[in-house]
Design a protein around this motif. Structure first.
Motif, PDB file in Angstrom:
ATOM      1  N   HIS D 112       0.684  -1.217  -0.042  1.00 33.31           N
ATOM      2  CA  HIS D 112       0.023   0.041  -0.004  1.00 33.31           C
ATOM      3  C   HIS D 112       0.861   1.159  -0.064  1.00 33.31           C
ATOM      4  O   HIS D 112       1.495   1.567   1.043  1.00 33.31           O
ATOM      5  CB  HIS D 112      -0.851   0.019   1.267  1.00 33.31           C
ATOM      6  CG  HIS D 112      -1.753   1.146   1.350  1.00 33.31           C
ATOM      7  ND1 HIS D 112      -3.028   1.330   1.011  1.00 33.31           N
ATOM      8  CD2 HIS D 112      -1.675   2.320   2.043  1.00 33.31           C
ATOM      9  CE1 HIS D 112      -3.399   2.625   1.074  1.00 33.31           C
ATOM     10  NE2 HIS D 112      -2.690   3.187   1.814  1.00 33.31           N
ATOM     11  N   GLN D 119       7.159   7.818  -6.019  1.00 36.01           N
ATOM     12  CA  GLN D 119       7.152   9.128  -6.959  1.00 36.01           C
ATOM     13  C   GLN D 119       7.389  10.186  -6.161  1.00 36.01           C
ATOM     14  O   GLN D 119       7.661  11.568  -6.609  1.00 36.01           O
ATOM     15  CB  GLN D 119       5.711   9.169  -7.433  1.00 36.01           C
ATOM     16  CG  GLN D 119       5.468   8.189  -8.434  1.00 36.01           C
ATOM     17  CD  GLN D 119       6.454   7.671  -9.499  1.00 36.01           C
ATOM     18  OE1 GLN D 119       7.321   8.629 -10.067  1.00 36.01           O
ATOM     19  NE2 GLN D 119       6.654   6.425  -9.564  1.00 36.01           N
ATOM     20  N   ARG D 164       9.484   3.631 -14.141  1.00 35.93           N
ATOM     21  CA  ARG D 164       8.714   4.544 -13.734  1.00 35.93           C
ATOM     22  C   ARG D 164       7.514   4.483 -14.118  1.00 35.93           C
ATOM     23  O   ARG D 164       6.480   4.743 -13.529  1.00 35.93           O
ATOM     24  CB  ARG D 164       9.380   5.942 -14.073  1.00 35.93           C
ATOM     25  CG  ARG D 164       8.799   7.037 -13.631  1.00 35.93           C
ATOM     26  CD  ARG D 164       9.619   7.986 -12.717  1.00 35.93           C
ATOM     27  NE  ARG D 164       8.584   9.094 -12.368  1.00 35.93           N
ATOM     28  CZ  ARG D 164       8.992  10.141 -12.298  1.00 35.93           C
ATOM     29  NH1 ARG D 164      10.393  10.555 -12.269  1.00 35.93           N
ATOM     30  NH2 ARG D 164       8.259  11.239 -11.793  1.00 35.93           N
ATOM     31  N   ASN D 168       4.321   4.160 -11.806  1.00 29.05           N
ATOM     32  CA  ASN D 168       3.148   5.040 -12.006  1.00 29.05           C
ATOM     33  C   ASN D 168       2.023   4.406 -12.221  1.00 29.05           C
ATOM     34  O   ASN D 168       0.839   4.942 -11.388  1.00 29.05           O
ATOM     35  CB  ASN D 168       3.383   6.224 -13.140  1.00 29.05           C
ATOM     36  CG  ASN D 168       4.075   7.133 -12.710  1.00 29.05           C
ATOM     37  OD1 ASN D 168       4.555   7.317 -11.576  1.00 29.05           O
ATOM     38  ND2 ASN D 168       4.225   8.483 -13.411  1.00 29.05           N
ATOM     39  N   LEU D 169       1.679   3.512 -13.209  1.00 24.92           N
ATOM     40  CA  LEU D 169       0.545   2.777 -13.420  1.00 24.92           C
ATOM     41  C   LEU D 169       0.148   2.318 -12.140  1.00 24.92           C
ATOM     42  O   LEU D 169      -1.183   1.843 -12.121  1.00 24.92           O
ATOM     43  CB  LEU D 169       0.688   1.788 -14.703  1.00 24.92           C
ATOM     44  CG  LEU D 169       0.760   2.550 -15.935  1.00 24.92           C
ATOM     45  CD1 LEU D 169       1.090   1.673 -17.010  1.00 24.92           C
ATOM     46  CD2 LEU D 169      -0.462   3.411 -16.534  1.00 24.92           C
ATOM     47  N   CYS D 170       0.867   1.689 -11.341  1.00 19.99           N
ATOM     48  CA  CYS D 170       0.506   1.021 -10.053  1.00 19.99           C
ATOM     49  C   CYS D 170       0.019   2.071  -8.841  1.00 19.99           C
ATOM     50  O   CYS D 170      -0.331   1.299  -8.097  1.00 19.99           O
ATOM     51  CB  CYS D 170       1.757   0.303  -9.509  1.00 19.99           C
ATOM     52  SG  CYS D 170       2.041  -1.041 -10.576  1.00 19.99           S
ATOM     53  N   ILE D 171      -0.012   3.180  -9.121  1.00 19.60           N
ATOM     54  CA  ILE D 171      -0.306   3.956  -8.245  1.00 19.60           C
ATOM     55  C   ILE D 171      -1.833   4.016  -7.693  1.00 19.60           C
ATOM     56  O   ILE D 171      -2.749   4.105  -8.992  1.00 19.60           O
ATOM     57  CB  ILE D 171       0.115   5.417  -8.502  1.00 19.60           C
ATOM     58  CG1 ILE D 171       1.656   5.891  -8.498  1.00 19.60           C
ATOM     59  CG2 ILE D 171      -0.538   6.719  -7.600  1.00 19.60           C
ATOM     60  CD1 ILE D 171       2.070   7.259  -8.666  1.00 19.60           C
ATOM     61  N   GLY D 172      -2.296   4.157  -6.735  1.00 20.35           N
ATOM     62  CA  GLY D 172      -3.534   4.345  -6.221  1.00 20.35           C
ATOM     63  C   GLY D 172      -4.457   3.287  -6.654  1.00 20.35           C
ATOM     64  O   GLY D 172      -5.749   3.289  -6.784  1.00 20.35           O
ATOM     65  N   ARG D 173      -3.714   1.956  -6.556  1.00 21.18           N
ATOM     66  CA  ARG D 173      -4.351   0.764  -7.169  1.00 21.18           C
ATOM     67  C   ARG D 173      -5.770   0.518  -6.098  1.00 21.18           C
ATOM     68  O   ARG D 173      -6.959   0.053  -6.638  1.00 21.18           O
ATOM     69  CB  ARG D 173      -3.503  -0.467  -7.006  1.00 21.18           C
ATOM     70  CG  ARG D 173      -4.405  -1.870  -7.348  1.00 21.18           C
ATOM     71  CD  ARG D 173      -3.428  -2.768  -6.630  1.00 21.18           C
ATOM     72  NE  ARG D 173      -3.478  -2.556  -5.086  1.00 21.18           N
ATOM     73  CZ  ARG D 173      -3.874  -3.260  -4.101  1.00 21.18           C
ATOM     74  NH1 ARG D 173      -4.912  -4.232  -4.414  1.00 21.18           N
ATOM     75  NH2 ARG D 173      -3.749  -2.864  -2.991  1.00 21.18           N
ATOM     76  N   SER D 175      -7.769   2.779  -4.676  1.00 17.50           N
ATOM     77  CA  SER D 175      -8.983   3.537  -4.515  1.00 17.50           C
ATOM     78  C   SER D 175     -10.322   3.305  -5.113  1.00 17.50           C
ATOM     79  O   SER D 175     -11.181   3.548  -4.988  1.00 17.50           O
ATOM     80  CB  SER D 175      -8.479   4.976  -4.879  1.00 17.50           C
ATOM     81  OG  SER D 175      -7.743   4.943  -6.083  1.00 17.50           O
ATOM     82  N   ASP D 176      -9.809   2.588  -6.273  1.00 16.18           N
ATOM     83  CA  ASP D 176     -11.109   2.114  -6.972  1.00 16.18           C
ATOM     84  C   ASP D 176     -10.975   0.962  -7.899  1.00 16.18           C
ATOM     85  O   ASP D 176     -10.188   0.379  -8.510  1.00 16.18           O
ATOM     86  CB  ASP D 176     -11.148   3.171  -8.404  1.00 16.18           C
ATOM     87  CG  ASP D 176     -12.681   3.248  -8.962  1.00 16.18           C
ATOM     88  OD1 ASP D 176     -13.067   2.244  -9.300  1.00 16.18           O
ATOM     89  OD2 ASP D 176     -13.215   4.244  -8.987  1.00 16.18           O
ATOM     90  N   ARG D 178     -12.539  -0.353 -10.222  1.00 18.80           N
ATOM     91  CA  ARG D 178     -12.380  -0.411 -11.595  1.00 18.80           C
ATOM     92  C   ARG D 178     -11.060  -0.285 -12.389  1.00 18.80           C
ATOM     93  O   ARG D 178     -11.053  -0.425 -13.518  1.00 18.80           O
ATOM     94  CB  ARG D 178     -13.104   0.857 -12.238  1.00 18.80           C
ATOM     95  CG  ARG D 178     -14.656   0.769 -11.948  1.00 18.80           C
ATOM     96  CD  ARG D 178     -15.578   1.961 -12.231  1.00 18.80           C
ATOM     97  NE  ARG D 178     -15.210   3.205 -11.421  1.00 18.80           N
ATOM     98  CZ  ARG D 178     -15.635   4.532 -11.626  1.00 18.80           C
ATOM     99  NH1 ARG D 178     -16.451   4.543 -12.561  1.00 18.80           N
ATOM    100  NH2 ARG D 178     -15.507   5.189 -10.821  1.00 18.80           N
ATOM    101  N   TYR D 179     -10.224   0.154 -11.500  1.00 23.03           N
ATOM    102  CA  TYR D 179      -8.871   0.342 -12.130  1.00 23.03           C
ATOM    103  C   TYR D 179      -8.116  -0.755 -11.755  1.00 23.03           C
ATOM    104  O   TYR D 179      -7.634  -0.970 -10.633  1.00 23.03           O
ATOM    105  CB  TYR D 179      -8.223   1.669 -11.521  1.00 23.03           C
ATOM    106  CG  TYR D 179      -6.695   1.854 -12.334  1.00 23.03           C
ATOM    107  CD1 TYR D 179      -6.583   2.135 -13.508  1.00 23.03           C
ATOM    108  CD2 TYR D 179      -5.640   1.792 -11.249  1.00 23.03           C
ATOM    109  CE1 TYR D 179      -5.418   2.460 -14.066  1.00 23.03           C
ATOM    110  CE2 TYR D 179      -4.204   2.089 -11.837  1.00 23.03           C
ATOM    111  CZ  TYR D 179      -4.220   2.339 -13.297  1.00 23.03           C
ATOM    112  OH  TYR D 179      -3.088   2.566 -14.104  1.00 23.03           O
TER     113      TYR D 179
END
Lengths: 202, 202, 202, 202
Positions: D112, D119, D164, D168-173, D175-176, D178-179
């Motif tokens: 988490h 970043q 990188r 970045n694409l892994c950020i905030g997994r 929270s939603d 759908r992502y």
DNA sequence: GATGAATGAGGGTTCATTCAT
DNA sequence: GATGAATGAACCCTCATTCAT
């Protein structure tokens, strides 16, 4: 009855009145705490004693030195303003200097830890240091010069070192009843008054 | 392989040797650190520099003052022991006093922050304070008395206040090049000196 | 229609004029501050720059997200409105999508810290998040669908994840010159364009 | 009864054993807290969860980045060490790269807030950043080069930007729902892959 | 005795948010 | 409505001192 304009003025002023009152509360509290615990007392303690939040204290006095300066500003002013009058009224320039230094010492000696703070080499008190010197050194210099010009004091002593010496002698007055700064200061002034080694130093 | 008895004796002795060596290491380290960071430097720093554990330092020197005292004990001794000789060898008692104070000032001024420590009203330096006075005050008193008896110094000044005044004047020597403690001390001594021509003192 | 009400209306209107002007001032100030210090800048800083009180800011924009949303509303609008035109004018639906994403990236990359804010999982930016998606997701979805329908993009990718992926790739653009979000986004789009594993992936 | 040598060794080791155990406790606690509250969680919380004092934590991990790095060191190692094996065992270099990135993503996605931390432009995580890149970039570079050399990946993409971008694409997994970062990463990799039939890319 | 890990009080500072004026 | 003073929670970090090993 205020007109609208006056009302606005009043309300603007009343807001400030609050802040001013608060500021005064803080100054009073700080003064008390400084006496009790020295000028190095924890910020929190002062805020608590004033009954205000920490942030309020920081708002009014961003650094400790600002607070100390503010607390003693009146007395610094008074000390500074007394200089010319003494010069005019005293029996002699040297007497004026002596009286002024009396005031200065009264001031330092009354304030627990203030003399110490003035020596602190950290920058926590930097602005206090600055204010002190900016305001008082010229006054001291004027009195000293007058005494020198009158032939009452030896030449070659700078106001800075004199003030600092006096200040140093006032350090730690509380710690031991056997030490009374004024006695040593009297000696120092006596030495200043004397012509340089009147023929018999060697 | 030592026998049990020998082992015990040897180990005890070797340990003591160790301890002594450790103590000296600590003193050396402390001296260096005091010069570098003042006598208020973090305890850990000293232990680290000495390459020993914190506990070891605490064992040898339970309080900071003990350490400071120990570090400067030799110099305190030297200062104390110099007194009688100066009295015997100087041109006059007052001269002896002056020379002794020179030594004293040399000592204080060389040690970064030592003069400050001597004033600290906290009890962190209590034993240092004690040792200082116990050892040096009698010496100073003897010199002062002699000068007074010889009519060279005014009476009524106590050795304690003189030493403390001198000490105070030495505070913060590093912070500003405009301040040279010795100049103020010279003034103080001049004030202490009794005028040659009786009646001129006023 | 009120008469007395007109006066009231007038005063209400004049106040609203004030408020509107204030709101604009705040938006301008916020935009500047966002550029300078990121969208996470202290609220006070924005109020100060706008020359209004903190309370005023809070009245107009109860949450930080409201402010951010408002600041970038025009650009969000422009981005949203550009969609249909691109679809109509581009050489192909996929090209339209690419161009639209270009606009989107321009937007994100220009605003210091905006991309970061869009990911923040705290609820500090909740309403920003909402507004963003409400307005742009349909547009993105339309373009994406068109590209899929034209056989130019693989099916099964949701606009939400695409937008979020793009957004993520834009994070931290400033921190290292070696990282250019557009290069990675180009790769992503290339991957989107490709038919799913042309014969030999599984 | 241990011999003296053993005793010394044992005691030295036992002391360290304590510290090591503590360190492990801290790592475990930190891992839990990181999962619960992200890698930005208050230092105190971690110390509290570990049941140790604040100072202990600071002793073991002077900066937050040190702690994060330590917590994930094993996984970073594993990830780094897996690279060569994959290259040797996979069906093709590109497949090896894909599998390695799978590992990398597994890692980032599990922790988490770790991707976020990577970043963070502040220097709070500087050493983590450094360690990450130092350890993993060469591995990624090797795999990427191999894929490029085999004609399976387009040239001109640097390992830094790839890592990188993936990060970045892994950020905030969280929270939603759908992502799903992996879907976007798959797209990115597809875009990175060189088309089989030469000329079809154009 | 030596070690140094652990403790935790102590002090500084920032900022979002509320609310009296 | 506007203002901005006040609040205080939340963090960070340092170090003197104790005590298990």
């Amino acid at each position: 009855m205020p007109t609208a304009g006056q009302a606005k003025g009043a309300s603007a002023r009343s807001k400030r009145a609050d802040a001013v009152r608060n500021q005064q509360t803080l100054l009073d509290a700080a003064a008390e705490v400084f006496v009790a615990s020295g000028v190095d007392a924890p910020i929190r303690e002062i805020a608590a004693r004033a009954g205000v939040g920490l942030g309020t204290l920081y708002r009014h006095f961003p650094t400790r030195a600002d607070l100390v300066t503010a607390v003693y500003r009146h007395q610094i002013e008074a000390c500074a303003e007394a200089g010319p009058g003494l010069l005019a009224g005293a029996a002699s320039p040297f007497d004026a200097l002596r009286q002024w230094i009396d005031l200065f010492v009264d001031f330092l000696v009354t304030k627990h830890g203030l003399a110490d703070a003035l020596q602190s080499d950290t920058d926590r008190f930097a602005s206090l240091h600055t204010h002190f010197l900016d305001r008082l050194m010229p006054v001291c210099g004027q009195l000293l010069d007058a005494a020198v010009d009158a032939g009452e004091a030896r030449a070659g002593i700078q106001p800075y070192e004199l003030m600092r010496g006096i200040g140093n002698l006032c350090i730690g007055r509380d710690s031991d009843p056997r030490y009374d700064p004024r006695r040593m200061i009297a000696l120092l002034l006596e030495g200043l008054r004397r012509p340089h080694s009147p023929g018999g130093d060697g």
